[in-house]
Design a protein around this motif. Structure first.
Motif, PDB file in Angstrom:
ATOM      1  N   PRO A   1      43.704 -71.274  83.453  1.00 14.29           N
ATOM      2  CA  PRO A   1      44.792 -70.424  82.941  1.00 14.29           C
ATOM      3  C   PRO A   1      46.144 -71.092  83.114  1.00 14.29           C
ATOM      4  CG  PRO A   1      43.926 -69.576  85.010  1.00 14.29           C
ATOM      5  CD  PRO A   1      43.006 -70.668  84.596  1.00 14.29           C
ATOM      6  N   LYS A   2      46.978 -71.026  82.091  1.00 19.85           N
ATOM      7  CA  LYS A   2      48.284 -71.683  82.146  1.00 19.85           C
ATOM      8  C   LYS A   2      49.412 -70.721  81.780  1.00 19.85           C
ATOM      9  CE  LYS A   2      51.119 -75.208  82.488  1.00 19.85           C
ATOM     10  NZ  LYS A   2      51.052 -76.385  81.591  1.00 19.85           N
ATOM     11  N   TYR A   3      49.239 -69.941  80.728  1.00 17.74           N
ATOM     12  CA  TYR A   3      50.316 -69.075  80.254  1.00 17.74           C
ATOM     13  C   TYR A   3      49.830 -67.625  80.192  1.00 17.74           C
ATOM     14  CZ  TYR A   3      51.933 -73.614  78.507  1.00 17.74           C
ATOM     15  OH  TYR A   3      52.298 -74.931  78.396  1.00 17.74           O
ATOM     16  N   THR A   4      50.700 -66.720  80.610  1.00 21.52           N
ATOM     17  CA  THR A   4      50.450 -65.287  80.466  1.00 21.52           C
ATOM     18  C   THR A   4      51.526 -64.706  79.561  1.00 21.52           C
ATOM     19  OG1 THR A   4      49.501 -65.200  82.689  1.00 21.52           O
ATOM     20  CG2 THR A   4      50.147 -63.115  81.678  1.00 21.52           C
ATOM     21  N   LEU A   5      51.089 -64.005  78.513  1.00 25.10           N
ATOM     22  CA  LEU A   5      52.008 -63.474  77.516  1.00 25.10           C
ATOM     23  C   LEU A   5      52.180 -61.977  77.771  1.00 25.10           C
ATOM     24  CD1 LEU A   5      51.108 -66.223  76.452  1.00 25.10           C
ATOM     25  CD2 LEU A   5      50.955 -65.262  74.164  1.00 25.10           C
ATOM     26  N   ARG A   6      53.342 -61.612  78.348  1.00 29.99           N
ATOM     27  CA  ARG A   6      53.604 -60.226  78.734  1.00 29.99           C
ATOM     28  C   ARG A   6      54.774 -59.691  77.919  1.00 29.99           C
ATOM     29  NH1 ARG A   6      51.597 -60.049  84.222  1.00 29.99           N
ATOM     30  NH2 ARG A   6      51.369 -62.147  85.084  1.00 29.99           N
ATOM     31  N   SER A   7      54.503 -58.766  77.041  1.00 26.43           N
ATOM     32  CA  SER A   7      55.592 -58.085  76.352  1.00 26.43           C
ATOM     33  C   SER A   7      55.090 -56.875  75.586  1.00 26.43           C
ATOM     34  CB  SER A   7      56.317 -59.043  75.393  1.00 26.43           C
ATOM     35  OG  SER A   7      57.450 -58.429  74.846  1.00 26.43           O
ATOM     36  N   HIS A   8      53.794 -56.870  75.258  1.00 20.94           N
ATOM     37  CA  HIS A   8      53.234 -55.726  74.533  1.00 20.94           C
ATOM     38  C   HIS A   8      53.100 -54.526  75.473  1.00 20.94           C
ATOM     39  CE1 HIS A   8      52.452 -57.506  70.645  1.00 20.94           C
ATOM     40  NE2 HIS A   8      51.866 -58.546  71.201  1.00 20.94           N
TER      41      HIS A   8
END
Length: 499
Positions: free
Chosen positions: A174-181
């Protein structure tokens, strides 16, 4: 600098050592016996001076008789004499195993006296190379079987690619976590070339992410990514998303039965720019219920969609009347759940249905050419519900993901089942094949992503990626078409990217 010419002090030192281990120590210093009247010995001393005055630290150790001597013990036995202390300093090279410095490979000096090879230690990371033959390692360190083990320097590591694909298999982390939804992420799609992806969510929006614009995550080694653009046009959950082969357009299908056509902004767009109405290129109307799946083919720039209204539609986006074909209009095969273009023959497409069948259609004639039934004897159709279908990019094989935890493989020509396997602990929700057709990735409501070798049909890696929400977890998985990225979309409102 004091070299080994201070004979009285050396004699005193040898005498002290003699009380401890007379035989070994006298043999160790046998090169000092004829020091006064041997010209060869003087030449060796001159060579040793050159070695010492060189810029590197070199250590010379007798090969056959290597002993451990601590200067602290010797100093306690000797009188307080400045000359003696100076002589002791010259014997620091004898302190080996106690300081954990290892030993070098032995070589012969040509005159019957054997010396250890000068050994320099790498400066970084605390790692060291242990070099030498087995007998030298055992005699110096007493390691026994452990002498076969070495520690390699990662920076100097090089791979020889073998013919066996599994021998050089990438492990994803794991490298990136996309948090906005604010609600579950139903689907995602990568840009074909850039480190950019688009996510579709039940919060009615789509978001554009540039993986090169990151911020450090709290309490984690991964990186958080902030969206660079938010697409707003759907009036309900967004269920599916595809990106065109050029990466300039995107298409999204929603619960509101519409397909929205987007002009995707550049990866360096300013998130705080004013609204640009040209981003929304158009809306495709025709379906009367939720649009569950989309697929795009770059050969003729055609778009496929499948809907809960029972129909599958083919679209040519630039045309004034974009819908150029309708399939399963009479619901003869049931309700479609997923759709994909045939990888080997773009003139055909494959669709999966809630009944458990997968059907290949001729796009020109709109006729079903092959029906692939996964319904086994004695099983209920509801248990064989297909959640996702994908076509292999280079082989005439169709792969389906089932509600009953199975993944199944079918021959496109005969329609027969090639292989079936229980792949997860819960329903298999999503599938993706890597661009080379070597690996299959599956996602499931058991919170895991699994990667499979398509040749051996074996699992090569499992990643626990998302948390459950209302008994659902992973909705979609994807490979980047040209870069080493994979991604997953989950019910926990997160998307995750692995490298």
């Amino acid at each position: 600098m004091i070299v080994f010419t201070v004979m009285p002090e050396i004699a005193m030192l040898a005498k002290c050592i003699y009380y401890r281990n007379p035989g070994d120590v006298l043999e160790t210093f046998n090169f000092l016996e004829n020091a006064d009247d041997s010209d060869e010995e003087d030449e060796e001393e001159g060579d040793l001076v050159d070695d010492i005055t060189d810029g590197k630290e070199t250590h010379r150790i007798n090969k056959k008789h290597k002993i451990k001597i601590g200067n602290e013990g010797l100093a306690a036995d000797l009188p307080d004499d400045p000359d003696t202390e100076e002589a002791l300093k010259e014997f620091d090279f004898l302190v080996t195993a106690e300081d954990g410095e290892g030993a070098g490979e032995a070589r012969s000096s040509g005159d019957g006296t054997e010396w250890a090879e000068p050994l320099t230690f790498p400066s970084g990371g605390g790692k060291s190379f242990i070099m030498g033959s087995d007998d030298v390692l055992e005699s110096v360190l007493g390691l026994g079987d452990l002498a076969d083990l070495t520690v390699s320097n990662d920076a100097d590591y090089s791979y020889d690619l073998p013919a066996n694909k599994d021998a050089f298999r990438k492990t994803w982390n794991p490298k990136y976590t996309l948090r906005s939804h604010f609600d579950g992420v139903r689907a995602l799609a990568f840009h074909p070339v850039e480190p950019v992806l688009v996510t579709a969510s039940e919060d009615h929006t789509l978001k554009l992410w540039n993986l090169q614009k990151t911020v450090p995550a709290k309490k984690s080694t991964s990186l958080d990514v902030e969206p660079i653009y938010t697409f707003r046009a759907h009036v309900g959950p967004v269920l599916s998303i595809v990106v065109s082969s050029s990466g300039e357009q995107g298409f999204s299908g929603g619960m509101d039965s519409t397909i929205q056509w987007w002009n995707i902004p550049g990866s360096n767009v300013d998130p705080y720019d004013t609204y640009d109405p040209s981003v929304l290129a158009g809306t495709f109307l025709g379906h009367t219920d939720a649009v569950w799946g989309l697929a795009f083919s770059g050969i003729k720039n055609r778009l496929l969609s499948c809907s809960a209204d029972g129909t599958i539609r083919l679209w040519n986006p630039p045309e004034k009347s974009p819908c150029v074909g309708t399939y399963n209009a009479d619901k003869e095969h049931g309700i479609p759940t997923s759709v994909d273009f045939n990888g080997c023959d773009p003139a055909h497409m494959v669709a999966s249905f809630h009944s458990g069948n997968a059907v290949i259609y001729d796009l020109e004639t709109s006729q079903a050419t092959t029906v692939m039934s996964s319904l086994a004897e004695g099983t209920l159709p509801s248990g064989n519900h297909i959640n996702r279908v994908v076509s292999h990019p280079t082989l005439p094989v169709t792969i389906t993901a089932h509600e009953d935890r199975h993944i199944k493989f079918f021959d496109n020509k005969s329609g027969k089942l090639i292989h079936a396997m229980v792949a997860h602990l819960d329903a298999v929700t999503s599938l993706a094949v890597d661009p080379n057709g070597i690996y299959l990735m599956s996602g499931s409501h058991d919170c895991s992503i699994r990667l499979w070798n398509l040749d051996s049909k074996t699992c090569v890696q499992e990643i626990t990626a998302h948390r459950k929400k209302s008994d659902e977890s992973i909705y979609d998985v994807a490979f980047h078409p040209s870069k080493a990225y994979i991604a997953s979309a989950g019910a926990d409102a997160l998307a995750k990217v692995f490298v």
